[in-house]
Design an enzyme around this catalytic site. Sequence first.
Site: not given
Ligand code: XIL
Length: 367
Positions: A166, A210, A281
């Site tokens: 990100e 990613n 998701d």
């Molecule tokens: C999220 C987890 O699912 C949570 O449990 C945590 O609190 C925050 O991170 N993008 C990503 C993931 O690359 O690492 C994130 O995961 C969701 C969004």
Amino acid sequence: MGGMTRREFVVSAGVASLAVAGCARRVARPAGAMAPGTETLRGAAAKSGFLVGCAVDVHRLRDTPAYAALIAAQANLVVAESEMKFGPMRPSPTTFFWDDADFLAAFAEQHGMKLRGHNFVWHRQLPPWFAGYVTPANAKQVLVEHIRAVGGRFRGRVHSWDVVNEAIQISDGLPEGMRDSPWQKVLPGYIDVAFREARAVDPHALLVYNDYGIESDRPDAEAKRQAVLALVRGMQRRGVPIDAVGVQSHITAGQMYGPGLKAFLAEVKAMGLKVLLTEMDVNDRELGPDVAMRDRVVAETYASYLGMTLSDRNVIALLTWGITDRYTWLNGEDNRKDGLHNRCLPFDEDLRPKPAFGAELAAVERR
Ligand code: XIL
């Protein structure tokens, strides 16, 4: 899958609504139970060498046997949902916390699964000491040491590393759409540093950039796709190693995803890189409360999105961000306004397969 035959679950992208509609009739089964003889995602994936799996909560993996059994049955590729991020791994500037990552790596090996590494660099889940400790003077050393230690410990055991996660946020207003992140502030060249170090420490892991928000056909997603492509092109020009792009795929139920993403996938392929769908998701927050309706629309969205993306043979893996609605991160973030639990994943809160599972299975079977 209740009294349904597997055939009823074979959903082709085009006729998703037709086939998926029948799934609402499923009968209750005890937690975690699958109809005898039901095909699994990993069973279907094995036929074509495809990789399918999910993000894993390592604490629950330890203490919830039904959850562990479900993952063992369905996945041939896993990733830690948080436990291999910088913050969770780094209690202090000089120490590492290995237990959770080691546990997941051992679990994956025991069950013949591949392991993804997520991630070396992200703007979130940094440790509390980061802000007061990392400066322009020591940032490169901190980053390199982290990658050397973590990448080195799992060398040869990681299928692919999300080296940088990100990095683009166009609204931050920086050149090239770079996110104004804690790493960017102290080490503007951090992306090149991280990928070079990752290659040096584990030459066999695929190195992945990613990101999210690059799936839809909205103008903001198109702008972000172009920024990601420009970032990768720049890396290639500079001789920085990169092997793949991760498309997170946090998508929205009822939306169509089409030409923009398809063109992006073609472009990435033309650059010689693979694609992984890393965090899928299907958020149902825009839908009303009715469960059968939500399950149907979520499944249709799985079917159409995966129909489009998995028909591209350059897409080598699919992971969902979690496997059961019981533990989805969307119940903590980005959740429904009515407070109901999100039904975004292939298995429900009792670990029973939902129509979305049928849609995912059908898409994997077509590989
Ligand atoms: C999220 C987890 O699912 C949570 O449990 C945590 O609190 C925050 O991170 N993008 C990503 C993931 O690359 O690492 C994130 O995961 C969701 C969004």
